[in-house]
Design a protein around this motif. Sequence first.
Motif, mmCIF file in Angstrom:
data_model
loop_
_atom_site.group_PDB
_atom_site.id
_atom_site.type_symbol
_atom_site.label_atom_id
_atom_site.label_comp_id
_atom_site.label_asym_id
_atom_site.label_seq_id
_atom_site.Cartn_x
_atom_site.Cartn_y
_atom_site.Cartn_z
ATOM 1 N N ASP A 112 0.677 -1.007 0.047
ATOM 2 C CA ASP A 112 -0.133 0.007 0.038
ATOM 3 C C ASP A 112 1.085 1.376 -0.186
ATOM 4 N N HIS A 113 2.201 1.070 0.112
ATOM 5 C CA HIS A 113 3.082 2.318 0.104
ATOM 6 C C HIS A 113 4.507 1.860 -0.945
ATOM 7 N N LEU A 114 3.998 1.257 -1.971
ATOM 8 C CA LEU A 114 5.162 0.996 -2.788
ATOM 9 C C LEU A 114 5.829 2.116 -3.691
ATOM 10 N N VAL A 115 7.105 2.288 -3.266
ATOM 11 C CA VAL A 115 7.824 3.521 -3.773
ATOM 12 C C VAL A 115 7.694 3.504 -5.432
ATOM 13 N N ALA A 116 8.168 4.580 -6.261
ATOM 14 C CA ALA A 116 8.061 4.696 -7.401
ATOM 15 C C ALA A 116 9.366 3.806 -8.120
ATOM 16 N N GLY A 117 8.929 3.417 -9.321
ATOM 17 C CA GLY A 117 10.154 2.805 -10.024
ATOM 18 C C GLY A 117 10.296 1.275 -9.806
ATOM 19 N N GLN A 118 9.160 0.561 -9.330
ATOM 20 C CA GLN A 118 9.464 -0.736 -8.763
ATOM 21 C C GLN A 118 9.286 -1.651 -9.758
ATOM 22 N N PRO A 119 10.101 -2.720 -10.061
ATOM 23 C CA PRO A 119 9.387 -3.858 -10.764
ATOM 24 C C PRO A 119 8.299 -4.632 -10.576
ATOM 25 N N LEU A 120 7.989 -4.390 -9.107
ATOM 26 C CA LEU A 120 6.698 -4.926 -8.275
ATOM 27 C C LEU A 120 5.513 -4.273 -8.847
ATOM 28 N N MET A 121 5.582 -2.960 -9.381
ATOM 29 C CA MET A 121 4.522 -1.957 -9.980
ATOM 30 C C MET A 121 3.676 -2.837 -10.953
ATOM 31 N N THR A 122 2.561 -3.055 -10.833
ATOM 32 C CA THR A 122 1.191 -3.460 -11.741
ATOM 33 C C THR A 122 0.454 -2.427 -12.482
ATOM 34 N N ALA A 123 0.157 -2.766 -13.522
ATOM 35 C CA ALA A 123 -0.856 -1.780 -14.349
ATOM 36 C C ALA A 123 -1.806 -1.277 -13.310
ATOM 37 N N ARG A 124 -2.377 -2.337 -12.644
ATOM 38 C CA ARG A 124 -3.617 -2.037 -11.992
ATOM 39 C C ARG A 124 -3.453 -1.235 -10.546
#
Length: 360
Positions: A112-124
């Motif tokens: 719920d607080h994933l920092v920017a530029g993460q490969p864990l980031m999903t389109a949703r």
Amino acid sequence: MRVTLALPRELGPSEVSRWRALQESDPVYDNPFLSPEFTITVGELREVVQVAVLHDGPDIVGFFPFERHPLGIGKPVAAGLTDAQGLVCAKDLEIDAQRLIKDCGLAVYEFDHLVAGQPLMTARAERHPSPIIDLRDGYENYTRFLKDNSGKTYKSTLAKSRKLQREAGELRHDFAVTDLEPLHTLLGWKTDQYRRTGRTDRFAHQWIVELVERLLATRTDSFAGVLDMIYVDDRPVAGHFGVRTRTTLAGWFPAYDTQFAKYSPGLIHHLAMAERAAASGIEVIDMGRGQKEYKEKLKNGELEVAEGRVARASAGAGVHWMMRVPVRKARATVMAHPFLLRTADKALKTYGRLRSVISR
């Protein structure tokens, strides 16, 4: 890429140094919640904490700290407490997020607080602003910004500070103290705030109290717990406990004595804290995601964090979706509509007042 799993206490000095070097190599990781010291300290108190160490041949190229919960559900370290989450890795490293969580033995990883530029980031994933006090141009330029953009708030805060001193006594600010007594005073105020506003009291969990105490005693060149308090005539009025890297202070637990509420002690304290923090080398105070009036008044910039999940096709991921995703979407709807947000906040405060009366 090869992944090995370890408990935080199993990381050796070379691995901790590598983690720190990767963190300091990219400004996006400059948050103490992503520091090895934070994960190691939480790991001393919670057996669910693990670290995935990412290898490219003989080289370590990343660290992914997480908590392992039943059904293969993964969460950030100290989930629910931290304002910066994710992995720390070499720049431009290509990572398959689903493969990573599979290698970690997880069905799903929620954040719920994933920092920017993460490969864990999903389109949703849902993006949210995280307000900051940017001190890179110095404290004087920050206050100049406040005068130009929040002039009424800035002037009234200074006026209330003078009034407080006229009516109650001389103001004193202790920054980066290590005593437990003022820390416990602060935590007591915070507990009262949670109860008063209908929120869950985090400090009812003994491990969180122990975590804060251990972090207060932690001092390295690149990480430290930071406690500061303001006093009037030697009586504590307001304070804050957070953690810092060399250049970023994470806003975490601010609170004040409600007997001084009419003087806006929280704002008085934040201005004093920003001045001392800037003098100690802090360039950014990250106040964390969340719509709070004081953050809107004090911010002069924003970062971005995300909320969502990475999941593999599995029974555990399906159960997690049913338990968490509809609730998260409902909360996001409330947060996005001012009327609904005010109504929910009012309901929580009413509940808090009733709870206080019943507990007497």
